[in-house]
Structure formats: C-alpha cells, structure tokens
Design an enzyme around this catalytic site. Structure first.
Site, PDB file in Angstrom:
ATOM      1  N   GLU A 172     -16.413  12.881  -5.129  1.00 29.45           N
ATOM      2  CA  GLU A 172     -16.482  13.821  -6.257  1.00 29.45           C
ATOM      3  C   GLU A 172     -17.431  14.978  -5.971  1.00 29.45           C
ATOM      4  O   GLU A 172     -18.580  14.798  -5.574  1.00 29.45           O
ATOM      5  CB  GLU A 172     -16.909  13.090  -7.541  1.00 29.45           C
ATOM      6  CG  GLU A 172     -16.801  13.989  -8.764  1.00 29.45           C
ATOM      7  CD  GLU A 172     -16.875  13.246 -10.079  1.00 29.45           C
ATOM      8  OE1 GLU A 172     -17.289  12.065 -10.087  1.00 29.45           O
ATOM      9  OE2 GLU A 172     -16.506  13.853 -11.111  1.00 29.45           O
ATOM     10  N   ARG A 186     -18.765  18.076 -22.033  1.00 24.90           N
ATOM     11  CA  ARG A 186     -18.355  16.672 -22.005  1.00 24.90           C
ATOM     12  C   ARG A 186     -17.915  16.163 -23.378  1.00 24.90           C
ATOM     13  O   ARG A 186     -17.791  14.956 -23.583  1.00 24.90           O
ATOM     14  CB  ARG A 186     -19.504  15.761 -21.534  1.00 24.90           C
ATOM     15  CG  ARG A 186     -19.898  15.937 -20.093  1.00 24.90           C
ATOM     16  CD  ARG A 186     -18.979  15.159 -19.224  1.00 24.90           C
ATOM     17  NE  ARG A 186     -19.519  14.955 -17.896  1.00 24.90           N
ATOM     18  CZ  ARG A 186     -18.777  14.939 -16.814  1.00 24.90           C
ATOM     19  NH1 ARG A 186     -17.475  15.132 -16.895  1.00 24.90           N
ATOM     20  NH2 ARG A 186     -19.300  14.710 -15.638  1.00 24.90           N
ATOM     21  N   TYR A 215     -15.591  19.820 -15.454  1.00 23.93           N
ATOM     22  CA  TYR A 215     -16.966  19.983 -15.950  1.00 23.93           C
ATOM     23  C   TYR A 215     -17.854  20.598 -14.864  1.00 23.93           C
ATOM     24  O   TYR A 215     -18.620  21.523 -15.106  1.00 23.93           O
ATOM     25  CB  TYR A 215     -17.517  18.623 -16.392  1.00 23.93           C
ATOM     26  CG  TYR A 215     -19.004  18.614 -16.667  1.00 23.93           C
ATOM     27  CD1 TYR A 215     -19.510  19.038 -17.888  1.00 23.93           C
ATOM     28  CD2 TYR A 215     -19.900  18.189 -15.677  1.00 23.93           C
ATOM     29  CE1 TYR A 215     -20.879  19.048 -18.126  1.00 23.93           C
ATOM     30  CE2 TYR A 215     -21.267  18.196 -15.914  1.00 23.93           C
ATOM     31  CZ  TYR A 215     -21.754  18.619 -17.139  1.00 23.93           C
ATOM     32  OH  TYR A 215     -23.103  18.629 -17.361  1.00 23.93           O
ATOM     33  N   GLU A 258     -12.621  12.552 -18.896  1.00 20.39           N
ATOM     34  CA  GLU A 258     -13.978  12.015 -18.870  1.00 20.39           C
ATOM     35  C   GLU A 258     -14.818  12.700 -19.937  1.00 20.39           C
ATOM     36  O   GLU A 258     -14.997  13.911 -19.920  1.00 20.39           O
ATOM     37  CB  GLU A 258     -14.603  12.246 -17.480  1.00 20.39           C
ATOM     38  CG  GLU A 258     -15.972  11.658 -17.321  1.00 20.39           C
ATOM     39  CD  GLU A 258     -16.537  11.864 -15.915  1.00 20.39           C
ATOM     40  OE1 GLU A 258     -16.258  12.908 -15.316  1.00 20.39           O
ATOM     41  OE2 GLU A 258     -17.261  10.977 -15.450  1.00 20.39           O
TER      42      GLU A 258
HETATM   43 MN    MN Z   1     -16.249  13.262 -13.154  1.00 20.15          MN
END
Ligand code: MN
Length: 246
Positions: free
Chosen positions: A147, A213, A182, A242
């Site tokens: 990620e 978020r 994000y 998420e």
């Molecule tokens: Mn993530």
C-alpha cells in the site's frame, strides 16, 4: 465486474470471533463480496472459526497488516527487521489459513511518522524481506499488494511512482501495488495518473474512501475520475471501501 469489499473496521473495533461474525452478517446483508480483515493481533486470530464464518456468509476474505516501529523491516536495526520478517511470515500463514489469496497494506515498512527520509540500508532490508515473502506467497497462490500511503505514515512509498520504483527494485516477483484514494488525495496530482502509472498488471488492490475517512460523499475525493481511470486500465481486482468513522 469488480468484487466490492469493505474494511472490517468500518463496522467493528476488534477482530474477536464474535465481532467478526457479527460484521460478516452485516456485510453480507448489505451485499458486499469481500471483507478485509486487518491483522491487529495475528497470534490471537482463530483462523478455523474465522474461515468458517466467511464461508457461512459467502464472503471472500482479504487480509491486511501495517507494520510497527518494533517490526519495521525498513529499519537499519537488524533486530527489528527480524521481528518484522517473522510477523510477515506469520501474517502470510494466517492469510492462507483463513482462505484468502490477498495480503495487502503497509507491509513494506512501519506505519508511522518518520523524522528522516528512508535510508539505503533500510530500503534494502525491506526489499530483501518482501522478496522472500513473495516467494512463499506465490507458492500458496497469495498476492502481496504493497500500500502506497502518505508521508506521515511511511517514508518508503508515498506515490505511485515510488511504488513502481520499489517493484522494479524487487526484481522478478509477482508483488503488486495497493492504491488508496485517501492517500492519493494527499500525495498525487490527481487520481488518474497514479492509476495509469501502476496499470492493470501491477495494481493488486484498491481502497476507496473519503479524504477524511468519513461518510462517503461528504468529502471531496473525485470518485468519478477514480472509477473512470480504473475502468480505463481494465482493473478487474477488488475495490474495498475503507472508513474509520462510525
Ligand atoms: Mn487503505
């Protein structure tokens, strides 16, 4: 059609058996295909129970992990690298045991704020562990996706470009990249360039969520550009929501 997932922590705060089962029933009711399980404490995860629960609700598991200071494989401290290596191999075992073919997240370094840029030795330590982990993952049909997160959470890869450099530095592996809107909002010029830079072959996991978020649609992420770009590269993998805001 891409499978649509949701991060378990959107609904629960721990990964105890009861919480996971409750979460799966809710996730199935809403109509998701996948639920991402964050390995908060791999040792405590009851994989027998959890794999059966996923089967019961016909939900596909994906597993994610973020390393910590003590398990930072991008450190120059060989003790921390060793602990990180052990944790990652354990996480891979848990991934296999819950019946998942995806291990993603910040598995390339500690998920932490750093007060200095990455070092050559730390970077090479990270590459070396991920190379070894990738071999075992491939033997077990698990895809590792690294990620790309913002500068306040790693100094190893903050942009798609840095992720591709890392993938190239790994050499011949099946390791892929995991993007998240994000983080892209903080580090990238836009949403299309990073997606196209990674491309279909190397994009292994995709997280979408708002810039804060929170509740989808209440922020300013350009989802139209995001999904259009995923379509343009013919991304066929999982797309997971998420959010950490109840
Ligand atoms: Mn993530």
């Amino acid at each position: 059609m891409n499978k649509i997932g949701v991060h378990a922590l959107t609904f629960i705060g721990d990964i105890e058996n009861q919480s996971i089962e409750k979460c799966l029933s809710q996730v199935a009711k809403i109509g998701y295909d996948v639920m991402e399980l964050p390995l908060l404490n791999p040792d405590a995860l009851d994989t027998r129970f959890v794999s059966k629960a996923y089967e019961k609700f016909n939900i596909e598991p994906t597993v994610s992990l973020g390393l910590s200071y003590k398990t930072d494989i991008a450190s120059e401290d060989q003790d921390r690298v060793k602990l990180g290596r052990e944790l990652l191999f354990k996480a891979l075992e848990k991934t296999i045991d819950v019946g998942s073919s995806n291990l993603c997240g910040v598995i390339h370094s500690a998920l932490q704020k750093n007060d200095a840029p990455k070092t050559k030795l730390g970077y090479e330590n990270s590459l070396s562990v991920i190379r070894d982990l990738a071999k075992k993952a491939e033997q077990n049909n698990v895809t590792l996706s690294l990620e790309v997160v913002n500068r306040y959470e790693t100094n190893i890869m903050n942009t798609a470009e840095e992720a591709m450099d890392y993938i190239n530095d790994l050499g011949d592996t099946n390791v892929k990249v995991h993007l998240d809107t994000y983080h892209m909002n903080i580090e990238e010029n836009n949403y299309s360039e990073p997606i196209k830079k990674i491309g279909k072959d190397k994009l292994g996991m995709f997280h979408f969520g708002e810039n804060h978020r929170g509740y989808l649609g209440s922020g300013h992420i350009n989802f139209e550009e995001t999904f259009k770009s995923l379509k343009e590269i013919n991304y066929s993998g999982i797309i997971t929501f998420e959010s950490f805001s109840s």
